[in-house]
Design a protein around this motif. Sequence first.
Motif, mmCIF file in Angstrom:
data_model
loop_
_atom_site.group_PDB
_atom_site.id
_atom_site.type_symbol
_atom_site.label_atom_id
_atom_site.label_comp_id
_atom_site.label_asym_id
_atom_site.label_seq_id
_atom_site.Cartn_x
_atom_site.Cartn_y
_atom_site.Cartn_z
ATOM 1 N N TRP A 191 0.830 -1.210 0.000
ATOM 2 C CA TRP A 191 0.000 0.000 0.000
ATOM 3 C C TRP A 191 0.861 1.254 0.000
ATOM 4 C CZ3 TRP A 191 1.345 2.868 4.191
ATOM 5 C CH2 TRP A 191 1.743 2.210 5.359
ATOM 6 N N VAL A 192 0.246 2.351 -0.402
ATOM 7 C CA VAL A 192 0.820 3.681 -0.228
ATOM 8 C C VAL A 192 -0.229 4.530 0.481
ATOM 9 C CG1 VAL A 192 2.154 3.416 -2.347
ATOM 10 C CG2 VAL A 192 0.008 4.702 -2.407
ATOM 11 N N PHE A 193 0.232 5.497 1.271
ATOM 12 C CA PHE A 193 -0.686 6.402 1.974
ATOM 13 C C PHE A 193 -0.645 7.736 1.245
ATOM 14 C CE2 PHE A 193 -2.146 9.208 5.404
ATOM 15 C CZ PHE A 193 -3.279 8.513 5.801
ATOM 16 N N TRP A 194 -1.715 8.022 0.533
ATOM 17 C CA TRP A 194 -1.738 9.150 -0.389
ATOM 18 C C TRP A 194 -3.035 9.943 -0.222
ATOM 19 C CZ3 TRP A 194 0.621 12.515 -3.090
ATOM 20 C CH2 TRP A 194 0.040 13.120 -4.192
ATOM 21 N N GLU A 195 -2.911 11.226 0.036
ATOM 22 C CA GLU A 195 -4.052 12.113 0.230
ATOM 23 C C GLU A 195 -4.999 11.559 1.284
ATOM 24 O OE1 GLU A 195 -5.673 12.853 -3.675
ATOM 25 O OE2 GLU A 195 -4.196 14.421 -4.075
ATOM 26 N N ASN A 196 -4.393 11.218 2.429
ATOM 27 C CA ASN A 196 -5.129 10.742 3.607
ATOM 28 C C ASN A 196 -5.886 9.446 3.375
ATOM 29 O OD1 ASN A 196 -4.386 12.994 5.270
ATOM 30 N ND2 ASN A 196 -5.877 14.226 4.131
ATOM 31 N N GLU A 197 -5.407 8.650 2.438
ATOM 32 C CA GLU A 197 -6.067 7.383 2.148
ATOM 33 C C GLU A 197 -5.020 6.305 1.892
ATOM 34 O OE1 GLU A 197 -9.270 5.480 -1.069
ATOM 35 O OE2 GLU A 197 -8.704 7.612 -1.156
ATOM 36 N N ARG A 198 -5.256 5.113 2.403
ATOM 37 C CA ARG A 198 -4.372 3.977 2.158
ATOM 38 C C ARG A 198 -4.838 3.294 0.871
ATOM 39 N NH1 ARG A 198 -1.156 2.208 6.131
ATOM 40 N NH2 ARG A 198 -2.596 3.034 7.694
ATOM 41 N N ILE A 199 -4.002 3.344 -0.130
ATOM 42 C CA ILE A 199 -4.368 2.823 -1.447
ATOM 43 C C ILE A 199 -3.518 1.592 -1.726
ATOM 44 C CG2 ILE A 199 -4.562 3.361 -3.902
ATOM 45 C CD1 ILE A 199 -4.730 6.313 -3.097
ATOM 46 N N GLY A 201 -2.426 -2.239 -3.751
ATOM 47 C CA GLY A 201 -2.272 -2.952 -5.006
ATOM 48 C C GLY A 201 -1.782 -2.116 -6.168
ATOM 49 N N VAL A 202 -2.267 -2.450 -7.356
ATOM 50 C CA VAL A 202 -1.810 -1.819 -8.585
ATOM 51 C C VAL A 202 -2.092 -0.324 -8.577
ATOM 52 C CG1 VAL A 202 -2.150 -1.725 -11.085
ATOM 53 C CG2 VAL A 202 -2.023 -3.943 -9.935
ATOM 54 N N GLU A 203 -3.240 0.081 -8.047
ATOM 55 C CA GLU A 203 -3.581 1.499 -8.026
ATOM 56 C C GLU A 203 -2.581 2.287 -7.183
ATOM 57 O OE1 GLU A 203 -7.271 4.510 -6.805
ATOM 58 O OE2 GLU A 203 -7.476 2.335 -6.532
ATOM 59 N N GLY A 204 -2.232 1.760 -6.021
ATOM 60 C CA GLY A 204 -1.254 2.431 -5.176
ATOM 61 C C GLY A 204 0.120 2.481 -5.823
ATOM 62 N N ALA A 205 0.522 1.365 -6.454
ATOM 63 C CA ALA A 205 1.824 1.328 -7.120
ATOM 64 C C ALA A 205 1.877 2.322 -8.273
ATOM 65 C CB ALA A 205 2.116 -0.084 -7.613
ATOM 66 N N LYS A 206 0.770 2.486 -8.984
ATOM 67 C CA LYS A 206 0.726 3.420 -10.100
ATOM 68 C C LYS A 206 0.938 4.856 -9.624
ATOM 69 C CE LYS A 206 -2.171 4.972 -13.944
ATOM 70 N NZ LYS A 206 -3.487 4.842 -14.624
ATOM 71 N N ILE A 207 0.291 5.206 -8.520
ATOM 72 C CA ILE A 207 0.468 6.553 -7.960
ATOM 73 C C ILE A 207 1.927 6.769 -7.563
ATOM 74 C CG2 ILE A 207 -0.099 8.039 -5.991
ATOM 75 C CD1 ILE A 207 -2.908 6.757 -6.055
ATOM 76 N N LEU A 208 2.518 5.792 -6.879
ATOM 77 C CA LEU A 208 3.906 5.916 -6.442
ATOM 78 C C LEU A 208 4.830 6.099 -7.633
ATOM 79 C CD1 LEU A 208 6.126 5.782 -4.290
ATOM 80 C CD2 LEU A 208 6.075 3.280 -4.509
#
Length: 498
Positions: A191-199, A201-208
């Motif tokens: 996961w990544v913690f982005w804009e106050n939300e834990r995202i 899988g693939v969606e979190g990795a894409k943001i990172l």
Amino acid sequence: MLELKVLGDHDHAEAEVPQGGCSSGSCGSTDDQLNHLPESIRQRVYNHPCYSEQAHHHFARMHVAVAPACNIQCNYCNRKYDCANESRPGVVSELLTPKQAVKKTIAVAANIPQMTVLGIAGPGDPLANPVRTFSTFRMLTEQAPDIKLCVSTNGLSLPDYADELTKHNIDHVTITINCVDPEVGAKIYPWVFWENERIRGVEGAKILIERQQRGLEMLVERDILVKVNSVMLPGINDHHLAEVSRIVKSKGAFLHNVMPLIAEPEHGTYFGLMEQRGPTPKELQDLQDECSGDMNMMRHCRQCRADAVGLLGEDRGAEFTMDKIEAMEIDYEAAMVKRKRVHDAINAELAKDNAQPANANADQMIPAGTRPVLMAIASQGGGLVNQHFGHAKEFLVYEASSEGVRFISHRKTDLYCTGGDTCGDGDSLLGGIIKSLEGCEAVLCSKIGYEPWETLENAGIIPNGEHAMERIEDAVWAVYVEMYQNGKLTEQSSSLTA
């Protein structure tokens, strides 16, 4: 002076900064590539132990642990805040406040005058702790202006702070980029913690990935040197990292550091508990060589703790705990005079080395196509063969070929001599050391005892104590020439075929 012992007994005059500051193979590139660097970049690289392979023999670094929080989760990471036993990123003995970090930095700089670089690398992510990180940098800029400032980040918050980094004269930034494909990233980052939300899988990795790439571009636009760290994960990203190297090079990254996974079960990481293996030395070297077609490669990384102190490959952190620092009386103005004297002496030594041929024996040519040889070196710094075999906690591995000598990697090992009469633990300990030297055909050291000499020979590894206090490149080349002249390069050695 104690701090000058590694430099020899020459008279050291004040000297100009070495042009390039790297010998053959250092900084992961050739001398010709370095000579074409703008002078402003060479000035920033020559005494940075992480950006120059040659510099790491002479100049020290330190990390201060002021950043406990992290905004992503990596499957290879488990942060520990009170651990003195493990040597890996994310581990510290004590967390510091910014004021404590500054006090510790000044104490280290006064006592280890070779120290040129202060970095914040965790134990979390510095840019996920912006107040603590930039407060530390602000005070250090005022109180210790002669020290280079660096930061290492996962890149998620990097675009938000690129301008702030420039305000603190930070011109070296490391970004850990393990992939440019979100499908691969989902296997590395839960996961990544982005804009106050834990995202997840693939969606979190894409943001990172998108944030990392944008941050890289912004740093390059601001003339900040970027080193990219990548952890090699066999079966996950090993066949993908060459593409990572190509892309980050195209966007202006200066240096790529492909590191092996550290994942022992006792570390408590997800990959460790799931028995995800790390790469073999040969797998790592092959991948680094593949990536080096696109990028300057860093091969001397030690994957330091977040509170590391001293030369790369050593950790003097136990000498500088806060309780010991509180008892120190430090005159930093006087220390800066001493630091300049030491740095001038090192610069003179480097200038002398760089004025010499890459190998003192370069006139002894080896026919093209002669097979390369790996050699392990016991060294305690200064770019010299200057350590007893039994005192080595790691060996530097160099490759000799008809094209010259280049640094390949380091190999950690158990200490053979622990003092008194307790040298070695029979065949068991020597067996472990020999296993760590897999692929090496010779070991060069200042001295070696009879028992390890015989055991190494039986394993097909040539022990050599004839080149004590010589430059490593000269010693390796001399041994390679001798092997060629004795006909030992026409066949594979037993250590390679075993």
